[in-house]
Design an enzyme around this catalytic site. Structure first.
Site, PDB file in Angstrom:
ATOM      1  N   HIS A 167       0.964  -1.110   0.061  1.00  0.00           N
ATOM      2  CA  HIS A 167      -0.005  -0.138   0.051  1.00  0.00           C
ATOM      3  C   HIS A 167       0.883   1.236   0.051  1.00  0.00           C
ATOM      4  CE1 HIS A 167      -2.937   2.887   1.635  1.00  0.00           C
ATOM      5  NE2 HIS A 167      -4.044   2.077   1.236  1.00  0.00           N
ATOM      6  N   CYS A 218      -4.839   2.710  -3.960  1.00  0.00           N
ATOM      7  CA  CYS A 218      -3.728   3.046  -3.138  1.00  0.00           C
ATOM      8  C   CYS A 218      -2.463   2.154  -2.873  1.00  0.00           C
ATOM      9  CB  CYS A 218      -3.817   3.453  -1.802  1.00  0.00           C
ATOM     10  SG  CYS A 218      -5.017   4.663  -1.460  1.00  0.00           S
ATOM     11  N   LYS A 233     -10.570  -0.993  10.076  1.00  0.00           N
ATOM     12  CA  LYS A 233     -10.689  -2.266   9.204  1.00  0.00           C
ATOM     13  C   LYS A 233     -10.983  -3.491  10.140  1.00  0.00           C
ATOM     14  CE  LYS A 233      -7.425  -0.115   5.823  1.00  0.00           C
ATOM     15  NZ  LYS A 233      -8.451  -0.032   4.749  1.00  0.00           N
ATOM     16  N   GLN A 241      -4.597  -5.066   6.773  1.00  0.00           N
ATOM     17  CA  GLN A 241      -5.695  -5.997   6.089  1.00  0.00           C
ATOM     18  C   GLN A 241      -5.721  -7.486   6.643  1.00  0.00           C
ATOM     19  OE1 GLN A 241      -7.822  -5.243   3.636  1.00  0.00           O
ATOM     20  NE2 GLN A 241      -7.072  -3.138   3.579  1.00  0.00           N
ATOM     21  N   ASP A 264       2.931  -4.459   8.103  1.00  0.00           N
ATOM     22  CA  ASP A 264       1.687  -3.632   8.019  1.00  0.00           C
ATOM     23  C   ASP A 264       0.593  -4.690   8.067  1.00  0.00           C
ATOM     24  OD1 ASP A 264      -0.714  -2.648   7.168  1.00  0.00           O
ATOM     25  OD2 ASP A 264       0.246  -1.548   5.201  1.00  0.00           O
TER      26      ASP A 264
END
Length: 496
Positions: free
Chosen positions: A214, A455, A317, A294, A291
């Site tokens: 991302h 993104c 999220k 997600q 990260d």
């Protein structure tokens, strides 16, 4: 796993009281409950689609849309309102209908059709427990934290720090002191880049960043690399969307100071072998930032098992409010990180000759934090962990397989990425139709998907694309909703 709830002393004499089984606040007395909370709690049953109410009619409707049947049929809705049940440490059995009944927004209509929310990669919807928790906090417990001697300040502080403890437990972190609250994944990565990065990066140093990342895990490293004269080195992908691990191994060297990698891609769904990549990076003395934006909503995370040096995620999220997220870092790394911002909560004492700072994690939390966001995040974690998370992951995998088979029946539709280990993200192109046109068409049928570059422009460029459409699934999505998506796309193709 048991997540601590809002402290029992908080929100006294209020209609919204902590409920450890539901993972948030529930209306105790309809006569005194706030109007918003009461309105939310009355939504219990999803609208019934006449075409699918009867099993035989449902089968016929599905067959007319596409002939493919899932290898493992996702659990189908019941007509009875049921709430998750369970005891601390004993999660309830999972089914999507149990989850759906807690989401008021999933029972609205859009353009005359029942909402089909397939934009979970951008943000998830919020269960009523989170909504009512926020109403309860602002209705009877609103106060600043850490600075007041009065009752409400103490209660708000206890709730805020309970949220920190919950995040630590959710991530498998050794201590709540390893958790820093931020606005979200983007701010967390920027914090690491500007605090740790400025102190540890220099001319000739490498920051390895896979092409699937991302923008929020690319741009902050470019900014700090420009300041420090380090360089950002892209790690290529294989045709199926997996990270090219041979190339990754070749790029690692004693110059590598950091590897920044997502645990799940927002555009390809790829789940890289983060644990193995981290172990290899550590051989060269490099730090690893993961990260998890997600990942956290889809499968359990254990930062100690990953051996991640940094782990970041966003609450929105994860069925929590917007504007709240968390950074985990190993304690020895946190202790050496300098403040990124100054003022407010991170201060121990100040005069014009010398300022001393509060210990971590407060050192990195300048100003008034998003207190209600932390309380909402705590409620969301309680709600999510009230279910069997392995069952959630299995259900989503089954639903994704069903969706892949169903989408394959649409002429001209091409799915991006086919990595064997992935989350339920389905990014696609449709011959003859611009992605924005696809999204607008689906919206007419009440189906929300994302269109654009997501993104993640380098990842799309890997496939020679500038934009694509994306349907991203969550635990509350169903095979009926997949059927609606596929049927609508078939109709779109017929208009070409």
């Amino acid at each position: 796993m048991t997540i601590p709830d809002v402290p029992g002393g908080a929100w006294p004499n209020t209609a919204l009281a902590p409920n450890p089984l539901a993972g948030g606040l529930t209306s105790a007395d309809p006569a005194t409950a706030p109007a918003t909370a009461l309105a939310m709690s009355t939504v219990t049953d999803a609208p019934t689609d006449p075409a699918t109410a009867d099993p035989a009619a449902r089968t016929a409707a599905r067959s007319s849309a596409h002939p493919v049947q899932p290898a493992t049929e996702p659990v189908q809705p019941t007509t009875r309102s049921v709430q998750p049940t369970g005891l601390p440490g004993q999660p309830a059995a999972f089914s999507p209908e149990l989850a759906r009944r807690d989401f008021p927004i999933l029972h609205r209509t859009v353009n005359g059709h029942p909402l089909v929310w397939l934009d979970n990669g951008a943000t998830t919807q919020k269960p009523r427990q989170v909504i009512e928790t926020l109403a309860g906090f602002y209705g009877s417990a609103n106060s600043n934290i850490h600075r007041g001697a009065h009752t409400m300040a103490r209660e708000a502080t206890e709730a805020y720090e309970a949220g920190r403890a919950a995040v630590a437990q959710f991530l498998g972190a050794p201590s709540p002191d390893d958790i820093v609250f931020v606005r979200g994944t983007t701010e967390a990565i920027n914090l690491v880049a500007q605090s740790w990065g400025r102190a540890n990066l220099g001319p000739g140093d490498d920051i390895l960043v896979p092409v699937l990342e991302h923008h929020s895990n690319i741009v902050p490293w470019q900014l700090v690399a420009k300041e420090t004269r380090a360089r950002v080195v892209p790690v290529p992908l294989q045709p199926d969307g997996q990270i090219d691990l041979n190339a990754y191994a070749d790029l690692l060297s004693m110059r590598t100071q950091l590897v920044a990698v997502s645990q799940a891609s927002n555009v390809l769904g790829t789940v890289p072998p983060v644990r193995e990549m981290t172990a290899l990076a550590h051989r060269y003395g490099a730090k690893v930032l993961v990260d998890g934006a997600q990942a956290v909503a889809h499968f359990p995370v254990d930062v100690q098992d990953l051996d991640a040096d940094f782990y970041v995620f966003s609450g929105h999220k994860l069925f929590a409010p917007t504007g709240i997220g968390a950074l985990y870092a190993k304690p020895e790394i946190l202790r050496d990180m300098a403040p990124w911002q100054g003022g407010g909560n991170m201060i121990e004492s100040v005069d014009f000759t010398r300022t001393t700072y509060a210990p971590v994690p407060h050192l990195l939390e300048a100003g008034t934090g998003h207190i209600s966001g932390v309380v909402g995040l705590l409620s969301a974690l309680n709600w999510l962990t009230s279910f069997d998370r392995d069952a959630i992951a299995a259900y989503e995998t089954s639903l994704m397989a069903y969706a892949q088979q169903a989408l394959a029946t649409i002429p001209g539709l091409e799915l991006l990425g086919s990595a064997p280990d992935r989350i339920a993200v389905l990014t696609f192109t449709l011959a003859g139709h611009d992605p924005s046109t696809i999204a607008e068409w689906l919206d007419r049928d009440g189906i929300a998907v994302r269109a654009g570059h997501h993104c993640a422009q380098p990842a799309l460029a890997h496939y020679g694309l500038e934009s694509a459409a994306r349907a991203s699934l969550a635990l509350y999505n169903t095979s009926e909703e997949v059927d609606k998506l596929v049927a609508s796309l078939h109709r779109l193709q017929q208009t070409a």
